[in-house]
Design an enzyme around this catalytic site. Structure first.
Site, PDB file in Angstrom:
ATOM      1  N   LYS A 154       0.823  -1.208   0.000  1.00  0.00           N
ATOM      2  CA  LYS A 154       0.000   0.000   0.000  1.00  0.00           C
ATOM      3  C   LYS A 154       0.856   1.256   0.000  1.00  0.00           C
ATOM      4  CE  LYS A 154      -4.063  -2.007   2.295  1.00  0.00           C
ATOM      5  NZ  LYS A 154      -4.930  -1.963   3.502  1.00  0.00           N
TER       6      LYS A 154
ATOM      7  N   LYS B 114      -4.398  -1.475  13.426  1.00  0.00           N
ATOM      8  CA  LYS B 114      -3.073  -1.223  14.013  1.00  0.00           C
ATOM      9  C   LYS B 114      -2.846  -2.152  15.191  1.00  0.00           C
ATOM     10  CE  LYS B 114      -0.008   2.494  15.599  1.00  0.00           C
ATOM     11  NZ  LYS B 114       1.055   2.129  14.627  1.00  0.00           N
TER      12      LYS B 114
ATOM     13  N   HIS C 109      -5.799   5.616  16.076  1.00  0.00           N
ATOM     14  CA  HIS C 109      -5.449   4.966  14.820  1.00  0.00           C
ATOM     15  C   HIS C 109      -6.552   4.008  14.389  1.00  0.00           C
ATOM     16  CE1 HIS C 109      -1.355   6.426  15.761  1.00  0.00           C
ATOM     17  NE2 HIS C 109      -1.158   6.353  14.467  1.00  0.00           N
TER      18      HIS C 109
END
Length: 249
Positions: free
Chosen positions: A12, A145, A141
């Site tokens: 990514k 994560k 986040h």
């Protein structure tokens, strides 16, 4: 023209870095490394040892388990490396430090220029506010994560501690004890949910006033931009450890 080897080329972040580099005229990707070797733009290899292209710097966005091969290659070629992967343990951090004695290594917990500016602002705030304000750090986040608190939150806490004249402890879990907050602690709080890219708040809470320093990442592109800026910065550097302070200043 800075020539880059991109590790994690088809991941990514690798794809985002490709788009960032394509929009610049001061650097180019000459080779990539990825388990997926498909690419129409530059050759991609399954391992670093297969790369034969001449290059000036490596950008790594892969996985901590690949650190040994990355450092061995960088040291053998005396090639600067920008380590943008996170989640390293203490042993791996020592490996990075040892490698920096032989080749230039750029290592930071967060590639965002804004986050590193935030760290500098936090240090300035500490120098002005002194011991009169309690300090808490809240990080948010996405729900994928794994580590908590984030490496960035720890980096911010470490930066703050560097400006204080007394030893501080990090408090992660207040629910397990019943006692007042001490003056020698910094609270670190992790929130996980949805697709939050990354948000960090540093709260300075004093008597009848609160000061909050904040940074919000709206896309992963800011980390890619930081990594590419770091790569251009690192080309031709002498062995040693480098971080974002050289770019912020």
């Amino acid at each position: 023209m800075t020539r880059i080897i991109l590790c994690g080329a088809n991941g990514k972040m690798g794809k985002v870095i490709q788009s960032v580099v394509a929009a610049r005229n001061d650097c180019e990707i000459v080779a990539g490394v990825d388990i997926n070797t498909e690419s129409a733009l530059f050759p991609v290899y399954s391992t670093l040892s297969e790369v034969n292209e001449e290059a000036d710097v490596i950008i790594d966005f892969t996985n901590p388990v690949l650190l040994g091969d990355l450092l061995d290659f960088a040291v053998s070629k005396a090639m600067p490396v920008v380590i943008a992967t996170t989640g390293y343990d203490e042993t791996q951090k020592r490996m990075i430090e040892e490698a920096s004695k032989k080749t230039p290594v750029f290592f930071t917990y967060n590639m965002s220029l804004g986050i590193n500016l935030l760290a500098n602002l936090a240090k300035k705030a500490v120098s002005v506010l002194g011991d009169d304000f309690d300090i808490e750090i809240v990080e948010k986040h996405h729900n994928q994560k794994i580590d908590a608190p984030s490496g960035t939150a720890l980096m911010l806490a470490d930066a703050i501690c560097g400006e204080l004249d007394k030893p501080m402890k990090y408090e992660y879990d207040r629910h397990s004890k019943r006692e007042k907050r001490s003056k020698n602690e910094i609270g670190l709080h992790a929130i996980r949910g949805g697709t939050i890219v990354g948000e960090h708040d540093i709260i300075f809470a004093g008597r009848d006033e609160i000061i909050t320093l904040s940074h919000s990442a709206r896309s992963k592109e800011i980390f890619a931009v930081g990594a590419v800026n770091a790569a251009v910065f690192m080309a031709g550097k002498e062995p040693g450890m480098y971080d974002m302070s050289g770019l912020v200043e």
